[in-house]
Write a protein that holds these residues in place. Sequence first.
Motif, PDB file in Angstrom:
ATOM      1  N   UNK A 154       0.820  -1.206   0.000  1.00 15.81           N
ATOM      2  CA  UNK A 154       0.000   0.000   0.000  1.00 15.81           C
ATOM      3  C   UNK A 154       0.859   1.265   0.000  1.00 15.81           C
ATOM      4  N   UNK A 155       1.995   1.205   0.716  1.00 11.15           N
ATOM      5  CA  UNK A 155       2.883   2.365   0.747  1.00 11.15           C
ATOM      6  C   UNK A 155       3.505   2.637  -0.618  1.00 11.15           C
ATOM      7  N   UNK A 156       3.827   1.574  -1.358  1.00 11.76           N
ATOM      8  CA  UNK A 156       4.367   1.757  -2.700  1.00 11.76           C
ATOM      9  C   UNK A 156       3.339   2.438  -3.599  1.00 11.76           C
ATOM     10  N   UNK A 157       2.103   1.976  -3.534  1.00 12.57           N
ATOM     11  CA  UNK A 157       1.039   2.575  -4.340  1.00 12.57           C
ATOM     12  C   UNK A 157       0.819   4.031  -3.938  1.00 12.57           C
ATOM     13  N   UNK A 158       0.866   4.296  -2.629  1.00 10.07           N
ATOM     14  CA  UNK A 158       0.718   5.679  -2.166  1.00 10.07           C
ATOM     15  C   UNK A 158       1.849   6.560  -2.692  1.00 10.07           C
ATOM     16  N   UNK A 159       3.046   6.035  -2.661  1.00  9.16           N
ATOM     17  CA  UNK A 159       4.196   6.797  -3.160  1.00  9.16           C
ATOM     18  C   UNK A 159       4.045   7.096  -4.646  1.00  9.16           C
ATOM     19  N   UNK A 160       3.581   6.126  -5.398  1.00  5.12           N
ATOM     20  CA  UNK A 160       3.318   6.378  -6.819  1.00  5.12           C
ATOM     21  C   UNK A 160       2.323   7.517  -6.992  1.00  5.12           C
TER      22      UNK A 160
END
Length: 348
Positions: A154-160
């Motif tokens: 989820x953090x990766x998607x948020x960063x994107x």
Amino acid sequence: MALASPCVAERARHVADMTVSAYPQFSVLDLAPVPQGMPVGQALNNSLDLARRAESLGFHRYWLAEHHNMPGIASAATAVVIGHVAGGTKTIRVGSGGVMLPNHAPLMVAEQFGTLAALYPGRIDLGLGRAPGTDQATMRALRRYAGAVDSFAQDVVELQHWFKPADPEQSVRAVPGEGQDVPIWLLGSSTWGAQLAAALGLPFAFAAHFAPDSLLDALLLYRRHFKPSEVLDKPYAMVCIGVCAADTDAEATRLATSTQQQFLALRRGRPGLLPPPVDDIREHASPAELAGLDHTFQYSAIGSLETMKRKIDQVLKLTEADELMFASQIYDHAARRRSYEILATLKA
């Protein structure tokens, strides 16, 4: 899957005598080593010097890694060191190999790397890992909570999301960061990261320089399950291995003992500065530890140009990597530069 497993060993024997006529891009992973007796500032300047030399030799990327509470590694403040290296070079891509995302809020990472991208457009990479990059006590000091790793995807998607152009009604924005071209990579030392990279359609880098066991399984899963995205239409896999090249096999073997000693110290719970090489590592480790070193560094290319080439050819035949990254922990800076100069002749 370890290199010693039956099916992989059989394939290794099959490709052992095969040579590679055309190599993929070569890149550098720098752990910003701090040798014994050297100030940290000099170690960081050595990283810049090596980056400049790598740039002149045609290496594609120069990545730095986030580690904490390790006296022999000077890149804990990874974004700061990336700025130092990018500011002193001109064309080589500079990035993280990687930022340990659960240690940070995604918004702050977007701001840091958005700033770097604004300063050095078209040259900044953001490699992300989910490990702490340290021990449990330091992890707590970083204010990383135990369940942080569970939200990595989820953090990766948020960063994107933070790197996308902001919506006019958006109340929180990454400034700098929004709208910046910062390629995101997922890093891995197991199959978990490979599966996430495949699901998100992101490039994937495997850390075979210290975690060889799952390399081939991870690459297989990544390529088999890859879903095209707006970032990539097909898989792109980079493999990182250790390298220690010198004019002779004997010299390279001796230089490599610095890495081996540092690794042993870490395994013994006493991480320290990068030690000078020794004549015979067998005098400094137990038989079990020696077996562990052989296993851990099974993909490393150590030796003269010809010896190193045979190993790299074997790794490429086994992995079919789209790019190779090389980590070289050598006590003497001039010898470290020389190691990469010898490596670069393979692509000359």
